[in-house]
Design a protein around this motif. Structure first.
Motif, PDB file in Angstrom:
ATOM      1  N   LEU A  98       0.825  -1.212   0.000  1.00 24.66           N
ATOM      2  CA  LEU A  98       0.000   0.000   0.000  1.00 24.66           C
ATOM      3  C   LEU A  98       0.860   1.263   0.000  1.00 24.66           C
ATOM      4  O   LEU A  98       0.503   2.273  -0.630  1.00 24.66           O
ATOM      5  N   ILE A  99       2.005   1.234   0.693  1.00 23.09           N
ATOM      6  CA  ILE A  99       2.917   2.383   0.632  1.00 23.09           C
ATOM      7  C   ILE A  99       3.366   2.606  -0.811  1.00 23.09           C
ATOM      8  O   ILE A  99       3.359   3.742  -1.321  1.00 23.09           O
ATOM      9  N   HIS A 100       3.727   1.532  -1.488  1.00 27.55           N
ATOM     10  CA  HIS A 100       4.142   1.649  -2.890  1.00 27.55           C
ATOM     11  C   HIS A 100       2.985   2.136  -3.765  1.00 27.55           C
ATOM     12  O   HIS A 100       3.168   2.978  -4.655  1.00 27.55           O
ATOM     13  N   ALA A 101       1.800   1.618  -3.502  1.00 23.68           N
ATOM     14  CA  ALA A 101       0.636   2.016  -4.303  1.00 23.68           C
ATOM     15  C   ALA A 101       0.348   3.505  -4.135  1.00 23.68           C
ATOM     16  O   ALA A 101       0.099   4.217  -5.126  1.00 23.68           O
ATOM     17  N   TRP A 102       0.381   4.009  -2.890  1.00 22.72           N
ATOM     18  CA  TRP A 102       0.118   5.429  -2.676  1.00 22.72           C
ATOM     19  C   TRP A 102       1.192   6.296  -3.337  1.00 22.72           C
ATOM     20  O   TRP A 102       0.889   7.373  -3.883  1.00 22.72           O
ATOM     21  N   ASN A 103       2.405   5.838  -3.352  1.00 24.46           N
ATOM     22  CA  ASN A 103       3.492   6.650  -3.910  1.00 24.46           C
ATOM     23  C   ASN A 103       3.606   6.557  -5.428  1.00 24.46           C
ATOM     24  O   ASN A 103       4.143   7.475  -6.062  1.00 24.46           O
ATOM     25  N   HIS A 104       3.095   5.465  -6.024  1.00 26.18           N
ATOM     26  CA  HIS A 104       3.359   5.248  -7.455  1.00 26.18           C
ATOM     27  C   HIS A 104       2.132   4.888  -8.297  1.00 26.18           C
ATOM     28  O   HIS A 104       2.163   5.086  -9.519  1.00 26.18           O
ATOM     29  N   LEU A 105       1.078   4.358  -7.715  1.00 31.00           N
ATOM     30  CA  LEU A 105      -0.021   3.815  -8.525  1.00 31.00           C
ATOM     31  C   LEU A 105      -1.369   4.472  -8.261  1.00 31.00           C
ATOM     32  O   LEU A 105      -2.256   4.419  -9.113  1.00 31.00           O
ATOM     33  N   LEU A 106      -1.555   5.063  -7.090  1.00 34.69           N
ATOM     34  CA  LEU A 106      -2.831   5.663  -6.694  1.00 34.69           C
ATOM     35  C   LEU A 106      -2.815   7.175  -6.857  1.00 34.69           C
ATOM     36  O   LEU A 106      -1.772   7.823  -6.661  1.00 34.69           O
ATOM     37  N   LEU A 107      -3.978   7.724  -7.173  1.00 32.48           N
ATOM     38  CA  LEU A 107      -4.125   9.168  -7.128  1.00 32.48           C
ATOM     39  C   LEU A 107      -4.004   9.639  -5.681  1.00 32.48           C
ATOM     40  O   LEU A 107      -4.257   8.864  -4.749  1.00 32.48           O
ATOM     41  N   PRO A 108      -3.645  10.900  -5.449  1.00 32.80           N
ATOM     42  CA  PRO A 108      -3.562  11.401  -4.070  1.00 32.80           C
ATOM     43  C   PRO A 108      -4.915  11.274  -3.378  1.00 32.80           C
ATOM     44  O   PRO A 108      -5.967  11.322  -4.027  1.00 32.80           O
ATOM     45  N   PRO A 109      -4.929  11.099  -2.051  1.00 37.89           N
ATOM     46  CA  PRO A 109      -6.198  10.940  -1.342  1.00 37.89           C
ATOM     47  C   PRO A 109      -7.004  12.235  -1.335  1.00 37.89           C
ATOM     48  O   PRO A 109      -6.482  13.315  -1.599  1.00 37.89           O
ATOM     49  N   GLN A 110      -8.287  12.088  -1.042  1.00 38.03           N
ATOM     50  CA  GLN A 110      -9.162  13.253  -0.937  1.00 38.03           C
ATOM     51  C   GLN A 110      -8.648  14.173   0.162  1.00 38.03           C
ATOM     52  O   GLN A 110      -8.398  13.732   1.291  1.00 38.03           O
ATOM     53  N   SER A 111      -8.461  15.420  -0.156  1.00 35.38           N
ATOM     54  CA  SER A 111      -7.903  16.375   0.798  1.00 35.38           C
ATOM     55  C   SER A 111      -9.021  17.159   1.457  1.00 35.38           C
ATOM     56  O   SER A 111      -9.972  17.589   0.798  1.00 35.38           O
ATOM     57  N   THR A 112      -8.894  17.358   2.759  1.00 35.55           N
ATOM     58  CA  THR A 112      -9.880  18.186   3.473  1.00 35.55           C
ATOM     59  C   THR A 112      -9.765  19.642   3.043  1.00 35.55           C
ATOM     60  O   THR A 112     -10.712  20.425   3.179  1.00 35.55           O
ATOM     61  N   GLN A 113      -8.573  20.001   2.511  1.00 30.65           N
ATOM     62  CA  GLN A 113      -8.382  21.379   2.066  1.00 30.65           C
ATOM     63  C   GLN A 113      -9.000  21.619   0.696  1.00 30.65           C
ATOM     64  O   GLN A 113      -9.199  22.756   0.298  1.00 30.65           O
ATOM     65  N   ASP A 114      -9.287  20.553  -0.031  1.00 37.34           N
ATOM     66  CA  ASP A 114      -9.894  20.699  -1.365  1.00 37.34           C
ATOM     67  C   ASP A 114     -11.023  19.693  -1.519  1.00 37.34           C
ATOM     68  O   ASP A 114     -10.946  18.754  -2.298  1.00 37.34           O
ATOM     69  N   ASP A 171      -4.760   0.310  15.824  1.00 31.81           N
ATOM     70  CA  ASP A 171      -5.643   0.828  14.773  1.00 31.81           C
ATOM     71  C   ASP A 171      -4.770   1.303  13.633  1.00 31.81           C
ATOM     72  O   ASP A 171      -3.729   1.941  13.859  1.00 31.81           O
ATOM     73  N   ILE A 172      -5.162   1.006  12.417  1.00 33.01           N
ATOM     74  CA  ILE A 172      -4.378   1.401  11.252  1.00 33.01           C
ATOM     75  C   ILE A 172      -5.305   1.924  10.160  1.00 33.01           C
ATOM     76  O   ILE A 172      -6.359   1.336   9.889  1.00 33.01           O
ATOM     77  N   ASP A 173      -4.930   3.051   9.546  1.00 34.22           N
ATOM     78  CA  ASP A 173      -5.692   3.673   8.463  1.00 34.22           C
ATOM     79  C   ASP A 173      -4.948   3.429   7.155  1.00 34.22           C
ATOM     80  O   ASP A 173      -3.866   3.984   6.935  1.00 34.22           O
ATOM     81  N   PHE A 174      -5.509   2.588   6.308  1.00 29.85           N
ATOM     82  CA  PHE A 174      -4.849   2.267   5.038  1.00 29.85           C
ATOM     83  C   PHE A 174      -4.914   3.420   4.036  1.00 29.85           C
ATOM     84  O   PHE A 174      -4.250   3.375   2.999  1.00 29.85           O
ATOM     85  N   ASN A 175      -5.718   4.441   4.325  1.00 25.80           N
ATOM     86  CA  ASN A 175      -5.819   5.590   3.433  1.00 25.80           C
ATOM     87  C   ASN A 175      -4.933   6.748   3.893  1.00 25.80           C
ATOM     88  O   ASN A 175      -5.032   7.857   3.370  1.00 25.80           O
ATOM     89  N   ASN A 176      -4.053   6.495   4.845  1.00 29.03           N
ATOM     90  CA  ASN A 176      -3.140   7.527   5.341  1.00 29.03           C
ATOM     91  C   ASN A 176      -1.718   7.031   5.125  1.00 29.03           C
ATOM     92  O   ASN A 176      -1.195   6.226   5.902  1.00 29.03           O
ATOM     93  N   VAL A 177      -1.074   7.479   4.057  1.00 32.97           N
ATOM     94  CA  VAL A 177       0.244   6.968   3.703  1.00 32.97           C
ATOM     95  C   VAL A 177       1.293   7.334   4.746  1.00 32.97           C
ATOM     96  O   VAL A 177       2.235   6.563   4.998  1.00 32.97           O
ATOM     97  N   GLN A 178       1.137   8.497   5.402  1.00 34.58           N
ATOM     98  CA  GLN A 178       2.104   8.879   6.438  1.00 34.58           C
ATOM     99  C   GLN A 178       2.030   7.898   7.609  1.00 34.58           C
ATOM    100  O   GLN A 178       3.060   7.510   8.177  1.00 34.58           O
ATOM    101  N   GLU A 179       0.822   7.480   7.954  1.00 36.14           N
ATOM    102  CA  GLU A 179       0.661   6.516   9.041  1.00 36.14           C
ATOM    103  C   GLU A 179       1.250   5.164   8.667  1.00 36.14           C
ATOM    104  O   GLU A 179       1.891   4.505   9.478  1.00 36.14           O
ATOM    105  N   LEU A 180       1.065   4.752   7.410  1.00 31.26           N
ATOM    106  CA  LEU A 180       1.633   3.488   6.946  1.00 31.26           C
ATOM    107  C   LEU A 180       3.155   3.522   6.979  1.00 31.26           C
ATOM    108  O   LEU A 180       3.803   2.568   7.413  1.00 31.26           O
ATOM    109  N   GLU A 181       3.724   4.635   6.515  1.00 34.53           N
ATOM    110  CA  GLU A 181       5.184   4.757   6.461  1.00 34.53           C
ATOM    111  C   GLU A 181       5.802   4.837   7.850  1.00 34.53           C
ATOM    112  O   GLU A 181       6.945   4.420   8.055  1.00 34.53           O
TER     113      GLU A 181
END
Length: 832
Positions: free
Chosen positions: A261-277, A366-376
């Motif tokens: 999932l770390i690799h996917a977030w960095n290379h294969l997935l679009l950036p996650p939905q941002s609360t700022q946008d 608890d682990i959030d798979f949609n938070n790459v910083q938490e995974l890393e």
């Protein structure tokens, strides 16, 4: 030689070359020059294809291949097979033989392909069938069937994927696709682009077949590669908006989901939905299914777990075991060795004897798979400590762990021990050599970390009456079952330090099955009694012979010094892995025992036990230290002496008779002295008729309904094997439809008493559907002493033949059960 090809019939030079090459091949074969013979046969068959002498060519090929294998010329070996298959592309014997070489070298995917092809060419070819069954469990693990039959799991994944796709995630990547079911769910939900990757060659090919059969060929792109190797735009044209995966094991992280999932977030997935946008549409944001997980744990008492992971007995077969030192299984969460897995897996609801919770379930992570910083940051997290109030009384044997998989904000799946799920639970065994009784009011202190992307939970200390005692400070030694729980803990706590650990512990690792065997007291005691009887009988026989010799005329006196004592009885133990049977034999006196234990650490344990139990050093030898040729294992080191007893390891822990057992028994009989004996002398196989939906679900996918209507069953069920192993019949969910019956006898001392197959009449004791025939063994060491592989102390599991089609019976019906001799693959057929 008659050449039937009109174009070359009148080519004398060609005919002369063929004739001479054929003669040369036969002469080289006679001289055992297999390499040159093979070259001549290739020339002959290329020049004159009509001369297809299968048997001679096959024999030459196999002999030359074995020689190349022994020389380590692997590439030449496979080149020979490729040349042979160019000439005989549909020869099932050659195809199967090449598969055997591939399997021995670790190429299981490729080997399975050859075995499968051989079976397609000849479905009743027994060697290919046995080989395919053997490799199928490696290629398509049994959990695939349970997972695909798990309607609830499949339906919840489908709902979560459909909701995500309908919400705008229209480009999807399925990581570790398996059969392709999650990718097909995405396509069926309307995803515009679906990609899938699978590392296993077997599962990749299976997924391709499944996708084609379900009309999605060309609409789902399947890649045979690791997701970690995927790149944009090389492998997929652009980043995707949704990753779906179920690359989780019983311990959540064991299949590498964090790294992928770390690799996917960095290379294969679009950036996650941002609360700022928040205005960014879902099609331009990335997300993962499952969205995260919560891990739970619980301390338990469980004898079944305990006896597979640490020494539980103070005496075995008449030997005191205290001198063995600290022994435990390779499963360890300790920081001393990161190379071992920190947990094993069990289905707690099916453990013989059950388990006792000692604490309430606690939240471990608890682990959030949609938070790459938490995974890393997961692997660099500091070790956390949890203090668990003890709620039950009992011995601390393990931490049991499960998780709740959050597919999205509304839907989740639990792998808990009380759930009807396809997952097992992760077991973190306590490895300290002492028993630790807990009681309400205590606190158990557990450390939690995520080194190497493995979740590690370790019971480190007990808090009682304001004092904290570390478990790993307990002095090494053997447990004393005679002490009551409170006295044992007091004794242990009196020796514990409260300040710091005493440093790394010195221990020896045994496999879980070896540990359970060592803890099997009834088996070792039975062996000791049977061997003692044999030795006494042989002593009596020698005494009678000696009395007879006294009246015979004396021949030439023996040269050299006289023996200082009576000639010993020679005993050879060729058990697999760690075994104390040779030491039990040596402890009988007047016995010279030879052990086949190979590992240096294990030999050291036996030497320590021998010294502590007064066994002379010269009474025990390690035979494999002296033998380079594996074929010589059963030969006596001194040619003029024969073995008094040879101990054969007859039944695998999984519940099957060991391969080539009867061949070993035949050789062993030739090496016994008069009156000598093989242990065991015979094995009696028992079975019964049962109705078990559980065995059906674990053996094959049951139609299209559990797989959401997708046509998957016919493809994955090609890897169904008829024999289900590692069963605990005492806890198997089933209905008994007959009494136990004797199915077969294997007599190791009298080969003439054996038969190749046997028909047995069995009467149904209840009405129902016969779905399987579970079986186990009564192992007869001699006429009076035997042990069963189906009792609470057994280190063996049981097995079952699962019927391809269930058979409906009524109470009182008679059935004919035909059992095929297990020197090949086990086969049971039934008729009314």
């Amino acid at each position: 030689y008659i050449n039937r090809n009109p174009r070359s019939r009148f080519d004398p030079a060609r005919n002369e070359l063929v004739s001479r090459s054929l003669e040369s091949a036969q002469q080289c074969l006679f001289n055992q020059d297999y390499g040159t013979a093979f070259v001549h046969y290739l020339l002959v068959l290329n020049l004159a294809p009509v001369l297809k002498d299968f048997e001679s060519f096959r024999f030459t090929l196999f002999k030359w291949a074995d020689e190349l294998d022994s020389l380590g010329r692997i590439q030449d070996l496979f080149d020979c097979y490729e040349q042979a298959l160019e000439l005989f592309p549909t020869d099932e014997v050659i195809i199967n033989s090449m598969g055997e070489h591939l399997f021995r070298m670790g190429f299981r995917d490729e080997a399975a392909g050859h075995f499968h092809k051989a079976l397609k060419l000849k479905p009743d070819y027994p060697e290919a069938k046995e080989n395919f069954y053997r490799v199928a469990n490696w290629l398509v693990e049994r959990w695939h069937f349970l997972m695909l039959n798990d309607r609830r799991r499949n339906h919840k994944y489908q709902q979560a994927i459909q909701k995500a796709v309908e919400g705008g995630c229209n480009t999807v990547l399925d990581i570790g696709t398996g059969t392709g079911i999650l990718g097909m769910c995405a396509k069926k939900a309307g995803a515009a682009e679906v990609y899938a990757c699978e590392l296993s060659k077997t599962m990749y090919e299976l997924a391709c077949e499944v996708v084609t059969a379900n009309g999605m060929n060309g609409r789902i792109k399947i890649l045979h590669m690791k997701s970690l190797e995927m790149e944009v735009p090389k492998d997929i044209p652009k980043r995707v908006s949704l990753v779906v995966t179920e690359t989780v094991d019983a311990g959540l992280f064991g299949e590498g989901i964090i790294e992928s999932l770390i690799h996917a977030w960095n290379h294969l997935l679009l950036p996650p939905q941002s609360t700022q946008d928040p205005s960014r549409p879902p099609s331009q944001a990335g997300r993962v299914i499952p969205a995260g997980a919560t891990v739970f744990g619980m301390a338990v008492q469980c004898l079944e777990i305990r006896r597979h992971h640490r020494l539980c007995v103070s005496e075995v077969g008449g030997l005191a075991t205290a001198a063995a030192g600290e022994l435990h299984s390779p499963v360890s969460c300790s920081s001393e060795d990161d190379s071992t897995e920190p947990y094993t897996t069990e289905r707690l609801s099916r453990l013989p004897g059950g388990y006792t919770p000692l604490t309430e379930p606690f939240n471990a992570l608890d682990i959030d798979f949609n938070n790459v910083q938490e995974l890393e940051g997961l692997c660099s997290r500091e070790v956390s400590r949890v203090r668990l109030p003890v709620t039950g009384e009992g011995l601390l044997d393990a931490l049991a762990v499960w998780f709740q998989l959050h597919l999205d904000q509304q839907s989740s799946l639990s792998t808990g021990p009380k759930e009807d799920t396809c997952w097992e639970q992760a077991i973190y065994p306590v490895q300290t050599p002492h028993n630790f009784p807990l009681r309400p009011g205590d606190e158990l202190i557990v450390e939690i970390s995520c080194r190497d992307a493995y979740l590690r939970l370790c019971s480190v200390a007990i808090a009682r009456d304001g004092r904290e005692f570390r478990l790993d400070d307990c002095p090494s030694g053997n447990p004393n079952p005679s002490l009551n729980a409170e006295a044992e803990l007091c004794s242990a706590l009196a020796c514990l330090g409260t300040e710091q650990s005493s440093g790394p512990r010195d221990y020896t690792m045994l496999e879980c099955a070896e540990m359970a065997l060592l803890n099997n007291q009834p088996y070792h005691d039975s062996f000791r009694r049977a061997l003692a009887k044999l030795i006494n009988n042989l002593k009596d026989a020698r005494s009678v012979q000696g009395q007879g010799l006294e009246v015979m005329p004396l021949t030439d006196p023996p040269s050299g010094p006289m023996d200082p004592g009576p000639d010993p009885f020679y005993v050879l133990d060729v058990s697999e892995g760690f075994s104390v049977l040779s030491l039990i034999a040596a402890s009988q006196g007047q016995v010279k025992a030879y052990s086949s234990v190979e590992k240096t650490q294990h030999q050291a344990v036996l030497r320590r036990l021998a010294m502590a139990n007064g066994v002379p050093e010269e009474a025990l030898e390690f035979w494999l230290n002296q033998v380079e040729d594996e074929q010589a294992v059963l030969q006596r080191p001194s040619r003029e002496k024969l073995w008094s007893s040879i101990i054969l390891d007859c039944v695998e822990t999984c519940g099957l008779v060991r391969q080539k057992l009867m061949e070993k028994a035949t050789l062993a009989r030739c090496l016994l002295e008069d009156g000598g004996q093989i242990f065991p002398e015979r094995i009696v196989l028992y079975g019964m008729l049962v109705e078990s939906d559980t065995l059906l679900l674990e053996s094959a996918v049951q139609g299209q309904e559990p797989t959401l209507g997708f046509n998957i069953a016919p493809f994955i069920n090609q890897f169904t094997v008829p024999v289900h192993v590692f069963l605990d019949l005492s806890t198997l969910q089933c209905r008994h439809l007959s009494d136990s019956v004797e199915l077969f006898i294997l007599d190791l001392m009298n080969t003439n008493a054996n038969y190749t197959n046997r028909d047995v009449k069995v009467q149904a004791s209840a009405s129902g559907r016969v779905t399987a025939v579970p079986f186990w063994y009564q192992i007869h060491l001699n006429e009076e002493i035997s042990v069963s592989t189906f009792n609470q102390d057994s280190h063996w599991k049981q097995a079952a033949v699962v019927l391809h089609q269930p058979l409906a019976v009524r109470e009182g019906d008679w059935l004919n059960v035909r059992y095929i001799c297990p020197t090949k693959c086990i086969s049971i057929t039934m008729t009314m």
